[in-house]
Enzyme design. Structure first.
Site, PDB file in Angstrom:
ATOM      1  N   ASP A 230       0.831  -1.206   0.000  1.00  0.00           N
ATOM      2  CA  ASP A 230       0.000   0.000   0.000  1.00  0.00           C
ATOM      3  C   ASP A 230       0.867   1.258   0.000  1.00  0.00           C
ATOM      4  OD1 ASP A 230      -2.386   1.383   0.027  1.00  0.00           O
ATOM      5  OD2 ASP A 230      -2.599   1.325   2.206  1.00  0.00           O
TER       6      ASP A 230
ATOM      7  N   ASN B  76     -10.619  -2.491  -6.354  1.00  0.00           N
ATOM      8  CA  ASN B  76      -9.772  -1.522  -7.066  1.00  0.00           C
ATOM      9  C   ASN B  76     -10.307  -1.110  -8.431  1.00  0.00           C
ATOM     10  OD1 ASN B  76      -6.597  -2.823  -5.786  1.00  0.00           O
ATOM     11  ND2 ASN B  76      -7.919  -1.203  -4.985  1.00  0.00           N
TER      12      ASN B  76
ATOM     13  N   ARG C  40     -11.273   2.587  -9.045  1.00  0.00           N
ATOM     14  CA  ARG C  40     -10.289   3.655  -9.265  1.00  0.00           C
ATOM     15  C   ARG C  40     -10.446   4.238 -10.671  1.00  0.00           C
ATOM     16  NH1 ARG C  40      -4.628   1.774  -6.340  1.00  0.00           N
ATOM     17  NH2 ARG C  40      -5.535   1.426  -4.264  1.00  0.00           N
TER      18      ARG C  40
END
Length: 258
Positions: free
Chosen positions: A38, A86, A89
């Protein structure tokens, strides 16, 4: 001093890093280390760079940490590369992330083969772009006979999704008479997970200072030791990994006992 922020290295100013590595290897090395990589975007933002620059730099760290984990005789290294969440995004960022496996393996696969590393993937691969799947399939095929470190990418992976899928497959086998209700156990459910052939992670590392699991290997990390660091993934080094393992070696793992 290189190790001033690493508590277990204090007092060893005259000791080389290679010697420290050998000392750590005398202790128990976690068979399976899982890492939530991360902080790529924030690393880039601090440098007034686009987020994708952080992902590119993070890819270089994957190469470095994979080699070091292999040197330490870690059996399995699972890297959380892309979660099922994700996809939310920005498209430009997602498109770049889907190209990273090709770029990574295009340059690093020969070294992985030379290092006897076996590449694996967990996650729902059917949603991945064709070019991404092909890159991963090529790497898995060309390294399937390797017997060293297993480099396991969690790509389009979500733990809740994995558990639901496992239960669905178990119920289907129940309908077909392959499974009886009284046979259901932790071991049986584990056998339906994507990690069925792997040991559970003994050490979970998360970078960037966030203190959460983010839907990662929820079943498998029931007894894992957690190690968090404020360091963003692009700044993560061999020293950080060594410190995490040293910390692990100093913990008393009781598994519910006294």
């Amino acid at each position: 001093m290189m190790f001033k922020n690493f508590p277990f290295f204090k007092g060893k100013k005259d000791t080389s890093f290679d010697h420290l590595v050998e000392e750590v290897k005398k202790g128990y090395i976690p068979e399976h280390i899982a890492i939530i990589m991360d902080g790529n975007g924030r690393w880039a933002k601090r440098r007034a760079m686009p987020r994708i620059a952080g992902h590119h730099e993070g890819m270089q760290v994957v190469k470095k940490i994979t080699k070091f984990a292999s040197k330490l005789n870690v059996k399995v290294l699972t890297l959380y590369a892309f979660s099922t969440e994700n996809w939310k995004r920005p498209k430009k960022e997602v498109d770049y992330l889907m190209k990273l496996p090709e770029e990574f393996l295009g340059t690093f696969l020969p070294e992985l083969i030379e290092e006897n590393v076996q590449v694996r993937v967990i996650g729902q691969q059917d949603r991945l772009p064709t070019h991404t799947r092909r890159a991963m399939e090529k790497a898995m095929e060309e390294t399937k006979e390797n017997t060293g470190l297993i480099l396991n990418f969690a790509l389009n992976y979500g733990s809740r999704d994995e558990i639901v899928s496992a239960v669905q497959h178990m119920m289907k086998d129940r309908e077909e008479g392959k499974v009886r209700v009284e046979d259901v156990s932790e071991e049986m459910l584990s056998s339906y997970l994507m990690t069925s052939s792997l040991p559970d992670p003994e050490l979970l590392i998360r970078t960037s200072g966030e203190l959460r699991i983010s839907n990662f290997m929820l079943w498998q990390i029931a007894y894992s030791e957690f190690w968090f660091t404020d360091v963003y993934w692009p700044d993560f080094t061999e020293e950080h990994l060594l410190n995490a393992i040293t910390d692990f070696q100093h913990r008393g793992r009781r598994f519910g006992g006294v």
